[in-house]
Scaffold this motif. Structure first.
Motif, PDB file in Angstrom:
ATOM      1  N   GLY A 299      -8.836   4.045  -7.490  1.00  0.00           N
ATOM      2  CA  GLY A 299      -7.702   4.667  -8.156  1.00  0.00           C
ATOM      3  C   GLY A 299      -6.485   3.788  -8.255  1.00  0.00           C
ATOM      4  O   GLY A 299      -5.516   4.132  -8.960  1.00  0.00           O
ATOM      5  N   ALA A 300      -6.483   2.654  -7.566  1.00  0.00           N
ATOM      6  CA  ALA A 300      -5.337   1.740  -7.605  1.00  0.00           C
ATOM      7  C   ALA A 300      -5.804   0.378  -7.112  1.00  0.00           C
ATOM      8  O   ALA A 300      -6.878   0.244  -6.508  1.00  0.00           O
ATOM      9  N   LEU A 301      -4.981  -0.644  -7.366  1.00  0.00           N
ATOM     10  CA  LEU A 301      -5.336  -2.021  -7.015  1.00  0.00           C
ATOM     11  C   LEU A 301      -4.212  -2.707  -6.278  1.00  0.00           C
ATOM     12  O   LEU A 301      -3.038  -2.614  -6.673  1.00  0.00           O
ATOM     13  N   LEU A 302      -4.556  -3.408  -5.209  1.00  0.00           N
ATOM     14  CA  LEU A 302      -3.629  -4.299  -4.516  1.00  0.00           C
ATOM     15  C   LEU A 302      -4.127  -5.717  -4.741  1.00  0.00           C
ATOM     16  O   LEU A 302      -5.258  -6.049  -4.359  1.00  0.00           O
TER      17      LEU A 302
ATOM     18  N   PRO B  29      -0.248   8.817  -5.800  1.00  0.00           N
ATOM     19  CA  PRO B  29      -0.616   9.519  -4.560  1.00  0.00           C
ATOM     20  C   PRO B  29      -2.042  10.067  -4.541  1.00  0.00           C
ATOM     21  O   PRO B  29      -2.602  10.304  -3.467  1.00  0.00           O
ATOM     22  N   LYS B  30      -2.645  10.238  -5.709  1.00  0.00           N
ATOM     23  CA  LYS B  30      -4.010  10.785  -5.756  1.00  0.00           C
ATOM     24  C   LYS B  30      -5.078   9.705  -5.546  1.00  0.00           C
ATOM     25  O   LYS B  30      -6.258  10.029  -5.416  1.00  0.00           O
ATOM     26  N   ALA B  31      -4.662   8.455  -5.517  1.00  0.00           N
ATOM     27  CA  ALA B  31      -5.619   7.359  -5.339  1.00  0.00           C
ATOM     28  C   ALA B  31      -5.990   7.231  -3.860  1.00  0.00           C
ATOM     29  O   ALA B  31      -5.177   6.806  -3.038  1.00  0.00           O
ATOM     30  N   THR B  32      -7.199   7.621  -3.529  1.00  0.00           N
ATOM     31  CA  THR B  32      -7.672   7.527  -2.139  1.00  0.00           C
ATOM     32  C   THR B  32      -8.547   6.307  -1.918  1.00  0.00           C
ATOM     33  O   THR B  32      -8.780   5.905  -0.782  1.00  0.00           O
ATOM     34  N   THR B  33      -9.044   5.723  -3.000  1.00  0.00           N
ATOM     35  CA  THR B  33      -9.838   4.497  -2.911  1.00  0.00           C
ATOM     36  C   THR B  33      -9.044   3.369  -3.557  1.00  0.00           C
ATOM     37  O   THR B  33      -8.709   3.428  -4.745  1.00  0.00           O
ATOM     38  N   ILE B  34      -8.730   2.365  -2.770  1.00  0.00           N
ATOM     39  CA  ILE B  34      -7.878   1.259  -3.229  1.00  0.00           C
ATOM     40  C   ILE B  34      -8.710  -0.014  -3.362  1.00  0.00           C
ATOM     41  O   ILE B  34      -9.393  -0.426  -2.418  1.00  0.00           O
TER      42      ILE B  34
ATOM     43  N   LEU C 167       0.829  -1.208   0.000  1.00  0.00           N
ATOM     44  CA  LEU C 167       0.000   0.000   0.000  1.00  0.00           C
ATOM     45  C   LEU C 167       0.866   1.262   0.000  1.00  0.00           C
ATOM     46  O   LEU C 167       0.557   2.249  -0.673  1.00  0.00           O
ATOM     47  N   GLU C 168       1.950   1.215   0.749  1.00  0.00           N
ATOM     48  CA  GLU C 168       2.869   2.363   0.805  1.00  0.00           C
ATOM     49  C   GLU C 168       3.465   2.647  -0.576  1.00  0.00           C
ATOM     50  O   GLU C 168       3.537   3.805  -1.019  1.00  0.00           O
ATOM     51  N   LEU C 169       3.884   1.597  -1.274  1.00  0.00           N
ATOM     52  CA  LEU C 169       4.463   1.767  -2.611  1.00  0.00           C
ATOM     53  C   LEU C 169       3.415   2.266  -3.607  1.00  0.00           C
ATOM     54  O   LEU C 169       3.711   3.102  -4.469  1.00  0.00           O
ATOM     55  N   LEU C 170       2.185   1.770  -3.481  1.00  0.00           N
ATOM     56  CA  LEU C 170       1.101   2.249  -4.337  1.00  0.00           C
ATOM     57  C   LEU C 170       0.879   3.745  -4.131  1.00  0.00           C
ATOM     58  O   LEU C 170       0.688   4.501  -5.088  1.00  0.00           O
ATOM     59  N   HIS C 171       0.903   4.166  -2.881  1.00  0.00           N
ATOM     60  CA  HIS C 171       0.680   5.581  -2.560  1.00  0.00           C
ATOM     61  C   HIS C 171       1.788   6.456  -3.149  1.00  0.00           C
ATOM     62  O   HIS C 171       1.527   7.566  -3.626  1.00  0.00           O
TER      63      HIS C 171
END
Length: 328
Positions: free
Chosen positions: A220-223, A162-167, A154-158
């Motif tokens: 805004g991003a996927l884990l 950085p604008k992705a607030t919904t993961i 999650l840290e690396l995704l951020h």
């Protein structure tokens, strides 16, 4: 006379050809046999096999010279594993090595044949051993605890998005460490104020539905979660992330090699090298009960710059400096 000599030569060559396989088989039978068993495809395991052979070599065993390796795969059909274990036992394997599900299946079939596992899950809660320091019984191996790295991912995704607030998060509910993985990711997201959309997937249709849900909610991003199911479905997952332009981080390098954005994970190749070392030590007479479960401590951070460019992402220099491998 010429025809007679020709017939004699053919007979001589035919006898030699027939004798050679028999001699080769006799030599092979004299070597100890290691069963290499996977619940997933062997076609996905080339790097792991190479690392395993390296570990065997470090213990003094070279395939074809003083050890035989029998490869078996259930091809994602878990119900085939018991028969594959029985086949390896029938071939007088001296030790069976395998991933988590393969090792569990072997343990259910035999309590005497040594088993060495490589697992990304907790081997105690996953039912492989009773203790890490004193595994007891006929099972030991290497743990790389991939499910415990959700916070780092999650840290690396951020950092990259950085604008992705919904993961968005994909999790397979049938994995041994599902709940631990879920709780860890939730706790990590709360500390940085991110919202999670967690979707349980266990089929192709689930994956399609999950991505439709992610897009609908503006993720805004996927884990991507851990486990054999995710690994065997990496191509459709990577393809859907690309289709919907969702930056994603994965738990294995193979996802990035398939076009995924980045991965942060324990080095599974190093884990399989250690498995090879343990298999060699067992061939020399040591017992699994006396070999503590090893914890893999080597990690790999991989970035695919081509995918980053396609997503319109600028990879910070500090991330490139941290990367163990950059795919261009």
């Amino acid at each position: 006379m010429l025809d007679l000599r020709r017939r004699q030569l053919i007979t001589l060559l035919g006898g030699a050809v027939a004798a050679w396989p028999l001699a080769a088989r006799a030599q092979q039978a004299a070597m100890p046999v290691v069963g290499f068993l996977r619940s997933t495809s062997l076609g996905d395991a080339a790097r792991l096999v190479t690392a395993f052979r390296q570990g065997l070599k470090e213990s003094g065993y070279v395939e074809g010279q003083n050890v035989t390796i029998e490869f078996r795969s259930a091809e994602d059909h878990a119900d085939r594993l018991p028969a594959l274990v029985a086949d390896l036992i029938g071939r007088q394997a001296a030790v069976i090595v395998g991933n988590h599900n393969a090792a569990l299946a072997a343990k259910a079939v035999t309590t005497t044949l040594p088993i060495v596992f490589a697992t990304g899950f907790d081997p105690i809660t996953g039912g492989l051993v009773a203790s890490l320091n004193r595994p007891g019984g006929n099972v030991t191996g290497v743990s790389f605890l991939a499910a415990e790295l959700g916070a780092k991912r999650l840290e690396l995704l951020h950092q990259l998005a950085p604008k992705a607030t919904t993961i968005a998060v994909l999790i397979n509910p049938n994995s041994p460490d599902t709940e631990a993985e879920r709780k860890e990711v939730q706790a990590a997201a709360r500390t940085v104020g991110q919202e999670l959309i967690i979707f349980d997937v266990s089929s192709d249709r689930d994956i399609e539905t999950a991505f439709a849900t992610f897009v609908q909610h503006g993720a805004g991003a996927l884990l991507d979660g851990t486990g054999a199911f995710m690994f065997s479905h990496r191509e459709p997952i990577v393809a859907l992330a690309a289709r919907h332009a969702i930056p994603a981080i994965y738990n294995l390098r193979e996802f990035v090699a398939a076009g995924g954005l980045m991965s942060y994970a324990p080095s599974i190749t190093d884990a399989y090298r250690q498995v090879g070392i343990y298999a060699g030590r067992i061939l020399k007479g040591e017992k699994p009960a006396d070999l503590p479960v090893m914890q893999s401590t080597k990690f790999e951070f991989v970035i695919n710059l081509k995918t980053a460019k396609a997503l319109g992402l600028e990879v910070p220099d500090r991330m490139l400096a941290l990367a163990d491998e950059v795919i261009e």
